[in-house]
Enzyme design. Sequence first.
Site: not given
Length: 429
Positions: A97, A170-172, A314, A342, A413
């Site tokens: 992501g 999502s802050s992304q 997380d 997620k 990951k």
Amino acid sequence: MQESLTLQPIKLINGTLNLPGSKSVSNRALLLAALSEGKTRLTNLLDSDDVRHMLTALAALGVEYHLSSDRTVCEITGLGGAFTASQPLELFLGNAGTAMRPLAAALCLTDGDIVLTGEPRMKERPIGHLVDALRQGGAKIDYLEQENYPPLRLHGGFQGGEISVDGSVSSQFLTALLMTAPLAAQDTQISIQGDLVSKPYIDITLHMMKAFGIEVRNENYQRFFVAGRQQYRSPGDYLVEGDASSASYFLAAAAIKGGVVRVTGVGRNSVQGDIRFADVLERMGAIVRWGEDYIECERGELHAIDMDMNHIPDAAMTIATAALFAQGGTTTLRNIYNWRVKETDRLAAMAIELRKVGAEVEEGNDYIRITPPAKLKAAEIGTYNDHRMAMCFSLVALSDTPVTILDPKCTAKTFPDYFEQLARLSELA
């Protein structure tokens, strides 16, 4: 036959861990360095799947870099502006992501024909809110399979202007817009709809943009103003902080079965919100000490808590398994809907696996309640190709019960040698 790893009961955990670089910081730093004027030397870069996907994509886009043999030092020659793509490209981004979202935005600055795709799970992770926002700024984007999900085809066109974006999933998405906006032709004003999740991750983005020469006006996390036609400038050397989410497993282990564990690479002035995880352990009863570049945790009697975990989604997963060792009833973790979007649906997965070891679990839409059993049960833990599930459930071995982790290599990951490091600090019962 799925690979598995059985962890025998651990009687004591003690020692010092130098944290691998932060995933969030590593992939942001790579992108900003690529867009900058000048050469950037990144140190303590994370060597993991997500970072490799970003590096592979940058190479395909014509970015020149040199990696040290252990892949933790990277020298990047910046492009001094947006990417250019003279021929059609397809970029495969795995399940990263932190590569998919920022690249989707940055590549809308360039006229071209670029497809972004990834693993099957990536095609289940929503990106519609980001695409809607980019389209408001003029971007031309097509969904190639399912509406609102990757893979995407990008044809450039992003100009900036007035944009609103949903902040609740999502802050992304916001991070991606913020990092792209300075290179747009016009000034950009971003308004947030809904409650912004994971605010501390936005702080990482703003802090790093500043290090690369760009100021953003932040009006109380409701509106952000970014001037267009700017240029990122390399800071020269940039040190990637240790991964605070990765620290959580070792700090929690110390709280349960310390000894004392010290993690280095993060400290009281870290840009990462996940360091606040240590405050949660302290509230539960652990003893925590802070330094400039370390956090130390010592065992204390842990008690159940009821907390809003939106600020550390997380690291909050680690509290879910630490709750198995808490006295005094039921632990409740609230406001964690974004666990569901997620690497896997982490709320559902966590509930299923906690029940296997004997816990009583109530799974809500955006909360989880965990009541530990009198004695934990040995179980085979499914990890759902999710690095954090594997690392969280390793904590079960801090009881007098072994635990078997299926597909342990999924930690690649973010933390390829996690189980080796855990063994190094562990004394078996």
